[in-house]
Design an enzyme around this catalytic site. Structure first.
Site, mmCIF file in Angstrom:
data_model
loop_
_atom_site.group_PDB
_atom_site.id
_atom_site.type_symbol
_atom_site.label_atom_id
_atom_site.label_comp_id
_atom_site.label_asym_id
_atom_site.label_seq_id
_atom_site.Cartn_x
_atom_site.Cartn_y
_atom_site.Cartn_z
ATOM 1 N N ALA A 84 0.837 -1.209 0.000
ATOM 2 C CA ALA A 84 0.000 0.000 0.000
ATOM 3 C C ALA A 84 0.868 1.254 0.000
ATOM 4 O O ALA A 84 1.831 1.361 0.762
ATOM 5 C CB ALA A 84 -0.915 -0.004 1.219
ATOM 6 N N THR A 87 0.976 8.792 -3.357
ATOM 7 C CA THR A 87 1.816 9.949 -3.688
ATOM 8 C C THR A 87 1.019 11.224 -3.444
ATOM 9 O O THR A 87 -0.206 11.244 -3.620
ATOM 10 C CB THR A 87 2.274 9.927 -5.160
ATOM 11 O OG1 THR A 87 1.115 9.896 -6.009
ATOM 12 C CG2 THR A 87 3.156 8.728 -5.448
ATOM 13 N N GLN A 145 9.272 14.782 -5.282
ATOM 14 C CA GLN A 145 8.847 13.658 -4.448
ATOM 15 C C GLN A 145 9.706 13.533 -3.187
ATOM 16 O O GLN A 145 10.053 12.423 -2.781
ATOM 17 C CB GLN A 145 8.922 12.349 -5.243
ATOM 18 C CG GLN A 145 7.841 12.207 -6.286
ATOM 19 C CD GLN A 145 7.695 10.768 -6.765
ATOM 20 O OE1 GLN A 145 8.662 10.029 -6.880
ATOM 21 N NE2 GLN A 145 6.465 10.373 -7.059
ATOM 22 N N TYR A 148 7.645 11.257 -0.886
ATOM 23 C CA TYR A 148 7.570 9.875 -1.357
ATOM 24 C C TYR A 148 8.936 9.191 -1.297
ATOM 25 O O TYR A 148 9.062 8.063 -0.792
ATOM 26 C CB TYR A 148 7.026 9.861 -2.785
ATOM 27 C CG TYR A 148 6.824 8.490 -3.371
ATOM 28 C CD1 TYR A 148 5.699 7.734 -3.060
ATOM 29 C CD2 TYR A 148 7.753 7.959 -4.269
ATOM 30 C CE1 TYR A 148 5.501 6.475 -3.614
ATOM 31 C CE2 TYR A 148 7.563 6.705 -4.827
ATOM 32 C CZ TYR A 148 6.444 5.970 -4.495
ATOM 33 O OH TYR A 148 6.254 4.724 -5.043
ATOM 34 N N GLY A 179 10.933 -0.106 -10.502
ATOM 35 C CA GLY A 179 11.058 1.096 -11.304
ATOM 36 C C GLY A 179 9.673 1.582 -11.700
ATOM 37 O O GLY A 179 8.694 1.397 -10.966
ATOM 38 N N TYR A 180 9.574 2.184 -12.853
ATOM 39 C CA TYR A 180 8.284 2.700 -13.317
ATOM 40 C C TYR A 180 7.489 1.554 -13.942
ATOM 41 O O TYR A 180 7.899 0.964 -14.940
ATOM 42 C CB TYR A 180 8.489 3.854 -14.295
ATOM 43 C CG TYR A 180 8.887 5.117 -13.578
ATOM 44 C CD1 TYR A 180 7.940 6.062 -13.217
ATOM 45 C CD2 TYR A 180 10.211 5.332 -13.203
ATOM 46 C CE1 TYR A 180 8.288 7.217 -12.524
ATOM 47 C CE2 TYR A 180 10.576 6.479 -12.506
ATOM 48 C CZ TYR A 180 9.615 7.413 -12.176
ATOM 49 O OH TYR A 180 9.973 8.544 -11.484
#
Length: 241
Positions: A84, A87, A145, A148, A179-180
């Protein structure tokens, strides 16, 4: 691993859903936690048959109650996947205290709350697998970020310490740093920004949730008992630290 119970937080969409399904396919009894999206959770339940449980991981008391509900339904939790996360992006000079606190409470606080809720049982049974989902941006940083990235970097330090505490009782604690990945969270990134990000990924594409789920199943296995305290990066070569 047959019959072991696994709980995945944020487990009804994206990386969490893929991880829950992969664990189910590997023979685990799986529960998926979710926060507020009831419709998505019900659709996930209908599609997979994996039972879903709703609570806020930022609420310690709710985590304790949620774990009790899962264990009543399925049995003691052997594998915890802390996936969980949220952002609230902003440059630091524009970020307010609420944006900072929300992200830290869910991402890092949720990791603590969930681990605290299961760790005594794991210690008593002398078995546990804790898999905490961090991020490439917790390793490399990312403009916009600070909240984050700090939360995800904190997860790494938390996990290393937990690994040292649990090793003598056959409890492993490891991090996966994606990663993304092609998830709803990444889909919210503006297209122009994503184009720039993909230019920095040697693989030249977004990852798939199933590629993270494969790493989850690997680290969850009974046979992974000598692997603890590591950060497994699954990022297409974006960051090689």
């Amino acid at each position: 691993m047959a019959g072991r119970v696994a709980l995945v937080t944020g487990g009804t969409s994206g990386i969490g859903a893929a991880s829950a399904e992969a664990l189910l396919a590997a023979g685990y009894r799986v529960a998926a936690n979710f926060g507020a999206n009831e419709a998505a959770a019900r659709a996930f339940l209908g599609r997979t048959g994996i039972p879903v449980f709703s609570w806020d991981v930022a609420d310690g008391a709710a985590c304790i109650a949620g774990v009790e509900a899962v264990e009543k339904a399925l049995g003691p939790i052997d594998v915890l996947v802390n996936n969980a996360g949220i952002t609230r992006d902003a440059m630091l000079h524009k970020m307010d205290a609420g944006q900072w606190k929300q992200v830290m409470d869910v991402n890092l606080g949720g990791c603590f709350n969930m681990c605290r809720a299961v760790i005594e049982g794991m210690r008593a049974r002398r078995f546990g697998r804790v898999i905490n989902i961090s991020s490439v941006n917790g390793l490399s940083g990312q403009a916009g970020q600070t909240n984050y990235a700090a939360s995800k970097a904190g997860i790494i330090g938390f996990t290393k310490s937990l690994a040292l505490e649990g090793a003598s009782r056959n409890i492993t604690a490891n991090v996966i740093a994606p990663g993304y990945i092609d998830t709803p969270m990444v889909a919210a990134v503006p297209a122009a920004v994503m184009d720039d990000i993909l230019k920095t990924v040697p693989a030249g594409r977004l990852g798939r949730p199933e590629e993270i789920a494969r790493a989850v199943v690997f680290l969850a296995a009974d046979e992974a008992g000598f692997i603890t305290g590591i950060t497994l990066s699954v990022n297409g070569g974006k960051y090689l630290g």
